[in-house]
Enzyme design. Structure first.
Site, PDB file in Angstrom:
ATOM      1  N   HIS A  74       0.799  -1.224   0.000  1.00  0.00           N
ATOM      2  CA  HIS A  74       0.000   0.000   0.000  1.00  0.00           C
ATOM      3  C   HIS A  74       0.832   1.274   0.000  1.00  0.00           C
ATOM      4  CE1 HIS A  74      -2.133  -3.271   2.195  1.00  0.00           C
ATOM      5  NE2 HIS A  74      -3.025  -2.992   1.272  1.00  0.00           N
ATOM      6  N   CYS A  96       3.215  -1.482  -4.406  1.00  0.00           N
ATOM      7  CA  CYS A  96       2.706  -1.701  -5.762  1.00  0.00           C
ATOM      8  C   CYS A  96       3.139  -0.539  -6.653  1.00  0.00           C
ATOM      9  CB  CYS A  96       1.183  -1.806  -5.736  1.00  0.00           C
ATOM     10  SG  CYS A  96       0.425  -1.881  -7.375  1.00  0.00           S
ATOM     11  N   HIS A 124      -7.169   4.856   5.357  1.00  0.00           N
ATOM     12  CA  HIS A 124      -6.642   3.688   4.645  1.00  0.00           C
ATOM     13  C   HIS A 124      -5.128   3.814   4.522  1.00  0.00           C
ATOM     14  CE1 HIS A 124      -5.846   0.950   1.247  1.00  0.00           C
ATOM     15  NE2 HIS A 124      -6.961   0.344   1.597  1.00  0.00           N
ATOM     16  N   GLU A 126      -3.084   3.232   2.119  1.00  0.00           N
ATOM     17  CA  GLU A 126      -2.637   3.916   0.904  1.00  0.00           C
ATOM     18  C   GLU A 126      -2.851   5.421   1.013  1.00  0.00           C
ATOM     19  OE1 GLU A 126      -3.758   4.195  -3.856  1.00  0.00           O
ATOM     20  OE2 GLU A 126      -4.196   2.315  -2.781  1.00  0.00           O
ATOM     21  N   THR A 164      -6.001   3.826  -5.512  1.00  0.00           N
ATOM     22  CA  THR A 164      -6.014   2.840  -6.602  1.00  0.00           C
ATOM     23  C   THR A 164      -7.150   1.832  -6.491  1.00  0.00           C
ATOM     24  OG1 THR A 164      -4.472   1.385  -5.425  1.00  0.00           O
ATOM     25  CG2 THR A 164      -3.523   3.017  -6.938  1.00  0.00           C
ATOM     26  N   CYS A 194      -6.492   1.260 -10.146  1.00  0.00           N
ATOM     27  CA  CYS A 194      -5.746   0.086 -10.574  1.00  0.00           C
ATOM     28  C   CYS A 194      -6.518  -0.671 -11.654  1.00  0.00           C
ATOM     29  CB  CYS A 194      -5.509  -0.802  -9.355  1.00  0.00           C
ATOM     30  SG  CYS A 194      -4.946  -2.456  -9.719  1.00  0.00           S
ATOM     31  N   SER A 223     -10.299  -2.595   0.907  1.00  0.00           N
ATOM     32  CA  SER A 223     -11.117  -1.604   0.214  1.00  0.00           C
ATOM     33  C   SER A 223     -11.680  -2.165  -1.083  1.00  0.00           C
ATOM     34  CB  SER A 223     -10.280  -0.350  -0.071  1.00  0.00           C
ATOM     35  OG  SER A 223     -11.009   0.577  -0.861  1.00  0.00           O
ATOM     36  N   SER A 266      -6.701  -9.293  -2.868  1.00  0.00           N
ATOM     37  CA  SER A 266      -5.735  -9.810  -1.898  1.00  0.00           C
ATOM     38  C   SER A 266      -6.042 -11.247  -1.488  1.00  0.00           C
ATOM     39  CB  SER A 266      -5.737  -8.923  -0.639  1.00  0.00           C
ATOM     40  OG  SER A 266      -5.458  -7.585  -0.959  1.00  0.00           O
TER      41      SER A 266
END
Length: 335
Positions: A74, A96, A124, A126, A164, A194, A223, A266
């Site tokens: 993240h 990533c 979050h 990220e 993302t 993403c 998420s 995930s």
């Protein structure tokens, strides 16, 4: 009973890279290995690595000086990187690449004097990492209402970026609201969402129309998993998040003939197999249909582990006593 398994589902390239990275770090350095934040947001994956000696921490001060630490998929803030350097930690970065792209854009826009509207979820991992790039110039928007209430100084330039794993439809609505109020706002040169998030939401949107129920496998802190549930619900059918077969409520299946089963980015395929097995055990004539296209995107491993090939690359297993599942065919060599 028919179980529909849409492709794509499950592990995306970023998760695949992060999981294999941590696997190789264990093989090279041995336990204990430290990871800053959960390597990916799935409790089965995390528990599997914990059993193998990985210690997940939320503060780098919890990592002994000079130890090995893996940054999660993240991403992390510059402050975390600086703290790791001060503690002389050996950092292996499994961020990533698509998240790294967002960090780069945030730095660039902030450096050019823009206020950056970051479309994502507050708190979050990220989001926290991106905020750290320029906290005084980034504001988080979670909804259209947030976009409608955004206040800027006269002549202040605005740019927008996206988490993302955010919802494709929610992102479009928030961006539209921003552009109505700030027509000259700048966005990324290419969508931040993403490819895997878009593909998985698109597959659920396409195939749920023909189903009576959607089951989305994934953990509560994922998420992209929550967005898949919302996508199924928006298609007009009941949709439930489950961590595994044990969470299925038989009452959901009353009057149901066709079930869509998918998984967040995930989630290892072994969990999908377990859910399919649950249906097969209870419905002997169950038909399993696989539809859609397979992704073939791969990301390079961090340089520190590219030449470190474990005797057996292992992916999270469901139970401590089970042998670890091999990574999907063709995805070992992320070169």
């Amino acid at each position: 009973m028919e179980v529909l398994l849409p492709q794509p589902r499950g592990f995306c390239a970023g998760v695949q890279m992060a999981v294999e990275c941590l696997d190789r770090v264990i093989a090279r350095y041995g336990a204990p290995v430290f990871a800053y934040h959960q390597i990916v947001h799935n409790r089965h994956v995390v528990a599997s690595f914990e059993r193998r000696g990985v210690r997940f921490v939320d503060d780098v001060t919890q990592v002994p000086r000079g130890a090995v630490v893996v940054f999660s998929a993240h991403g992390v803030s510059p402050e975390v990187r600086a703290a790791a350097e001060q503690r002389c930690l050996k950092v292996i970065d499994a961020t990533c690449p698509l998240v790294t792209k967002v960090h780069t854009e945030a730095r660039r826009f902030a450096g050019e004097g823009y206020v950056v509207a970051f479309i994502g979820h507050r708190g979050h991992d990220e989001t926290q990492g991106v905020l750290g790039e320029a906290a005084d110039r980034i504001v988080v928007l979670e909804s259209v209402a947030d976009a409608e209430s955004l206040v800027l100084a006269p002549q202040q330039r605005l740019a927008y970026l996206t988490q993302t794993t955010f919802s494709v439809s929610e992102t479009a609505a928030i961006v539209a609201a921003l552009l109505r109020r700030f027509p000259h706002a700048r966005g990324p040169s290419k969508s931040d969402i993403c490819y895997a998030t878009e593909n998985r939401q698109g597959a659920v949107r396409q195939w749920s129309r023909d189903c009576d129920l959607a089951l989305v496998i994934g953990s509560d802190n994922s998420s992209n998993t929550r967005r898949l549930v919302e996508t199924g619900q928006a298609s007009g059918i009941p949709a439930h998040r489950i961590d595994g077969a044990g969470d299925i409520d038989p009452r959901w299946l009353r009057g149901v003939d066709r079930v869509l089963v998918t998984a967040g980015a995930s989630v290892p395929e072994s969990l999908v197999d377990e859910v399919v097995g649950w249906f097969a055990d209870r419905h002997p004539d169950c038909v399993v249909s696989r539809v859609g296209e397979t992704e073939d995107v791969t990301f390079r491993l961090p340089v520190e582990v590219r030449d470190s090939v474990p005797r057996q690359v292992r992916s999270p297993q469901l139970r401590p006593e089970a042998e670890a599942m091999a990574l999907p065919s063709g995805e070992h060599g992320l070169l």
